[in-house]
Design a protein around this motif. Structure first.
Motif, short mmCIF file in Angstrom:
data_model
loop_
_atom_site.label_atom_id
_atom_site.label_comp_id
_atom_site.label_asym_id
_atom_site.label_seq_id
_atom_site.Cartn_x
_atom_site.Cartn_y
_atom_site.Cartn_z
N GLY A 29 0.84 -1.21 0.00
CA GLY A 29 0.00 0.00 0.00
C GLY A 29 0.86 1.25 0.00
O GLY A 29 0.63 2.19 -0.76
N LYS A 30 1.88 1.25 0.86
CA LYS A 30 2.77 2.43 0.90
C LYS A 30 3.45 2.61 -0.45
O LYS A 30 3.61 3.73 -0.94
CB LYS A 30 3.85 2.23 1.97
N ALA A 31 3.86 1.48 -1.04
CA ALA A 31 4.56 1.56 -2.33
C ALA A 31 3.67 2.21 -3.39
O ALA A 31 4.11 3.07 -4.15
CB ALA A 31 5.02 0.17 -2.77
N LEU A 90 11.55 3.15 6.19
CA LEU A 90 11.27 2.12 7.18
C LEU A 90 9.84 2.28 7.65
O LEU A 90 9.35 3.40 7.81
CB LEU A 90 12.23 2.27 8.37
N GLU A 91 9.17 1.17 7.89
CA GLU A 91 7.74 1.26 8.18
C GLU A 91 7.31 0.22 9.20
O GLU A 91 7.74 -0.94 9.14
CB GLU A 91 6.96 1.02 6.87
N ASP A 92 6.45 0.65 10.11
CA ASP A 92 5.78 -0.24 11.05
C ASP A 92 6.75 -1.19 11.77
O ASP A 92 6.51 -2.41 11.86
CB ASP A 92 4.65 -1.01 10.35
N ILE A 93 7.81 -0.59 12.27
CA ILE A 93 8.77 -1.32 13.11
C ILE A 93 8.58 -0.76 14.51
O ILE A 93 8.64 0.45 14.72
CB ILE A 93 10.22 -1.05 12.65
N ASP A 100 9.12 6.33 8.61
CA ASP A 100 7.95 7.16 8.36
C ASP A 100 7.04 7.28 9.58
O ASP A 100 6.46 8.34 9.83
CB ASP A 100 7.20 6.57 7.17
N ASP A 101 6.89 6.19 10.34
CA ASP A 101 6.00 6.27 11.50
C ASP A 101 6.51 7.29 12.51
O ASP A 101 5.73 7.89 13.24
CB ASP A 101 5.86 4.90 12.17
N GLN A 102 7.82 7.47 12.53
CA GLN A 102 8.34 8.53 13.40
C GLN A 102 8.19 9.90 12.72
O GLN A 102 7.38 10.72 13.12
CB GLN A 102 9.83 8.31 13.69
#
Ligand SMILES: NC(=O)C1=CN([C@@H]2O[C@H](COP(=O)(O)OP(=O)(O)OC[C@H]3O[C@@H](n4cnc5c(N)ncnc54)[C@H](OP(=O)(O)O)[C@@H]3O)[C@@H](O)[C@H]2O)C=CC1
Ligand SMILES: CC(=O)C(=O)O
Ligand SMILES: [Mg+2]
Length: 753
Positions: A98-100, A140-143, A166-168
């Motif tokens: 989805g992000k892509a 980086l995502e959802d870590i 990105d979450d940060q």
């Protein structure tokens, strides 16, 4: 799935969406032809060896010969998938895909998802760092926290391309932008506010750090996690990142902490905030419930408890979507375009400020239409929508500029204006064609009369036209025009000029003018009086005739031919010209001009030849070398028919006139447009597919244009009316505000003439 928001879907629908056609949401598309043996030899062995050697010699050449420079990896291990928790690498794949696709959709960044099946920080870091050759950037995502902090920090140190969790930071940038505007609306100073943050993970820590960096004192913030308030001295469930935000407070629960607080920032889990907690907050509380997919509290629940609240969530189906999708595509776009080595704080703050500023400007029509309701800066619109096309122009440019200013750009942008134009054209081909016209209009602002000022779409167009700096709108309307402008978010409606035919001091002069023109066409003076008083097309056209405006835009309230008929009672064509209409079809890689689509039912050979010449001139003015095809059902006599003589005579007339562009006919549309079919007619004088289509008659022209408008994949501009002495544009009744502005700009800039 959700019965509270304004978008409903079932679980089945969500699964079908992902499984139908081809499973998943992405595919790879080749950018080079792969049709022939020669193509293959160039794309792969042996041709590919040449760029290989070039890159081995000079690594920077990878940006010239491969997709690296526009390619971002979205990488996760699935330890904090949205607010769903640690569900593992494989389960995170739909989010990463989805992000892509969001990267592609919003900023034309190519992106691929990579799911790494490890919770071991060192393994994760090693896997990512050796991918540096492949990508221009790493998202980086959802870590989950705290691993994400170590992973990002280490990768930033080790890699020479942007690494961005990105979450940060994406979340921090967007929530900062939203908060700037919420504070603005409620008249608060960030230094005096009290904020409670629920969640102490990746997103919450980064958002809090940015908001503190923007001026909120450390002592004004209380952070909570699953165990309640993070207070100084707490030992249970702590880590160094939480400790940095521990508060000197006696409160121990979220409810206690919220008493009297101005701001709630939720980056925790769905349902974590209850209405009774919201009741305790200060006046006009700011509630950002950003957990996904379900917010800490839904907007209806929060509104019921506190009607005075400003509420945002992470979702697109409620007002005020504070979601990192507003940021990451555009931030990476800017970073990639200057080949930045990193995304630093200055670039993040530049993005936040650009996004916040955008929300305070007038909302474009296509965005308002997508929302399904009108929006202007206020409690239900503190942040732009992700599909706002202006984001693509403004945010990457701000990020790129900040990268250059801080010395992290390896490829500085030399001409920022040109870069902004390039950004716009990446996504919307129309804008690249129009860019010059918009610039031209800005450089030479003209007075544009919007004759139907009682229509909301027209008022919106006038607002966009003025706020875009394209010129001075002049409206025809009643005395409620200022109130209606104010209702659409205009703060200075008194600055707008409007003319009311019932009160205008120009009426007697207009009646004289009109009577002079129409007295020998069967009109009495009182007929003219009635026309001036009651017909806005006539009144508007007279304002243009008397020099009150340079350009006229109308058409949304009446059929095209009726509007044109009224306008022509007042205004004349250019000397020796017959007005006609052009539809412009703008596809991903082509622009085609089609004429006459609106005025002349059975054009004579002379008129067909004129239409060809004048449409070719418009194409040239819009930056295209014209290649004219005279269209027919028949191609060079096959099949034979009765209606071909006019066309042949028109071609002969152009031969005689010795025009300076390619033309040919008669031919069917597929022969005109399809290079393969064209090859069957080696004698044809068209060197490439046609881009100007002269239609044989109004029947086929008008219906083709309308079919293409309704069914075709191309963007359609127009109809554009050419051949009038004073620029007049008659839009279709379905025109949007943006379409009206485009016509105004084309007319004001002299392209439509
Ligand atoms: N709108 C947006 O753009 C974004 C929204 N988010 C959302 O933010 C949330 C957190 O994501 P992220 O930071 O990546 O995840 P993390 O796993 O890094 O952090 C989750 C944090 O939330 C806390 N938490 C979970 N449940 C509760 C609860 N009921 N009450 C209080 N605290 C709770 C956890 O507490 P503990 O430390 O005690 O375990 C932890 O500190 C998710 O819902 C995510 O969807 C994230 C990024 C962007
Ligand atoms: C939006 C997002 O990145 C999240 O909820 O995790
Ligand atoms: Mg996320």
């Amino acid at each position: 799935m959700n019965d509270r928001s304004n978008v409903e879907f079932s679980e089945r629908e969500a699964l079908l969406f992902h499984s139908h056609d081809r499973p998943g949401k992405i595919e790879i598309v080749a950018t080079k032809p792969m049709a022939t043996q020669r193509d293959l030899s160039l794309a792969y062995s042996p041709g590919v060896a040449v760029p290989v050697k070039a890159i081995a010699e000079d690594p920077a050449k990878a940006y010239d010969y491969t997709a690296k420079g526009n390619l971002v990896a979205v990488i996760s291990n699935g330890t904090a998938i949205l607010g769903l928790g640690n569900l593992g690498a494989l389960a995170s794949k739909p989010v990463m895909e989805g992000k892509a696709v969001l990267f592609k959709r919003f900023a034309d960044v190519d992106s691929i998802d990579i799911e790494l099946d490890t919770e071991d920080v060192d393994k994760f870091i090693s896997a990512v760092e050796i991918m540096e050759p492949s990508f221009g950037g790493i998202n980086l995502e959802d870590i989950g926290a705290p691993a994400c902090f170590i992973i990002e920090q280490t990768l930033k140190e080790r890699m020479n391309i942007p690494v961005f969790h990105d979450d940060q930071h994406g979340t921090a940038i967007i929530s900062a932008a939203g908060l700037i505007n919420a504070l603005h609306l409620t008249g608060r100073d960030i230094r005096d506010c009290r904020m409670v943050v629920n969640g102490a993970g990746a997103a919450a820590i980064a958002c809090t750090e940015l908001i503190k960096a923007m001026g909120m004192p450390h002592d004004n913030v209380i952070m909570c996690d699953r165990k309640g308030v993070i207070y100084q001295g707490r030992e249970e469930g702590m880590d160094q990142w939480k400790s940095a935000h521990a508060a000197a407070t006696d409160t121990r629960t979220l409810q206690e902490a919220l008493s009297g607080a101005d701001i709630f920032l939720g980056l925790s889990a769905g349902g974590a905030l209850r209405p009774e907690m919201v009741m305790e907050m200060a006046d006009q509380p700011i509630i950002f419930a950003m957990a996904n997919p379900d917010p800490e509290i839904t907007p209806p629940e929060a509104k019921e408890a506190r009607p005075d609240a400003i509420i945002a969530t992470g979702r697109s189906d409620y007002p005020n979507q504070v979601n990192n999708v507003l940021g990451f595509p555009f931030i990476f776009r800017g970073a990639l375009d200057v080949r930045a080595t990193t995304i630093n704080d200055e670039m993040k703050i530049a993005a936040a400020e650009a996004i916040a500023a955008l929300a305070r400007q007038q909302v474009p029509e296509e965005v308002a239409a997508a929302y399904g309701t009108s929006h202007s800066f206020g409690p239900d619109y503190i942040i732009p929508a992700p599909f706002d096309p202006r984001l693509m122009e403004i945010v990457p440019a701000a990020v790129a500029q900040a990268a250059m200013d801080t010395g992290v750009a390896r490829l500085p942008i030399l001409d920022m204006d040109e870069y902004r134009h390039r950004l716009k054209s990446r996504l919307n081909p129309t804008t690249s064609v129009l860019t010059l016209a918009y610039d031209q209009a800005r450089a030479h602002p003209r007075r544009v009369l919007f004759a139907e000022g009682e229509e909301e779409v027209v008022l919106r167009a006038a607002i966009q036209f003025r706020e875009g700096g394209y010129g001075i709108p002049v409206l025809v309307g009643r005395d409620d025009v200022p109130d209606r402008l104010r209702a659409l978010g205009v703060s200075d409606p008194e600055e707008y000029e409007y003319h009311n035919s019932r009160k205008s001091p120009l009426v007697s002069e207009m009646v004289e003018y009109l009577y002079e023109r129409l007295q020998r066409r069967g009109y009495l003076r009182r007929d003219c009086e009635r026309l001036v008083n009651q017909d806005r097309h006539i009144f508007g056209a007279l304002l243009v005739a008397l020099g009150e405006a340079d350009v006229m835009i109308t058409g949304v309230t009446r059929q095209y031919n009726q509007s044109l008929g009224q306008v022509m009672k007042v205004l004349d064509p250019m000397e020796g010209r017959r007005p006609f209409g052009i539809h412009i079809l703008v596809g991903k890689s082509h622009t085609v001009f089609m004429a006459d689509t609106t005025v002349n039912e059975r054009p004579s050979p002379e008129l067909l030849a004129d239409i060809a010449e004048q449409t070719a001139a418009v194409a040239r003015r819009m930056g295209h070398e014209p290649r004219v095809a005279f269209l027919s059902y028949s191609t060079f006599g096959n099949p034979p028919g009765n209606w071909l003589e006019n066309i042949r005579d028109a071609v002969a007339l152009l031969d005689a006139r010795g025009v300076s562009f390619e033309y040919e006919g008669e031919m069917a549309p597929d022969v005109a447009l399809n290079p393969k079919l064209m090859k069957n007619y080696q004698f044809s004088r068209l060197s490439e597919p046609a881009n100007v289509l002269v239609m044989p008659g109004l029947q086929s022209a008008n219906l083709s244009a309308k079919l293409l408008r309704e069914l075709g994949g191309d963007h359609v501009i127009g109809p554009m009316l050419v051949g009038m002495a004073n620029p007049v544009q008659i839009a279709t009744m379905s025109a949007t505000a943006s379409e009206l502005v485009t016509l105004a700009v084309l007319a004001a800039g002299g392209i439509a003439r």
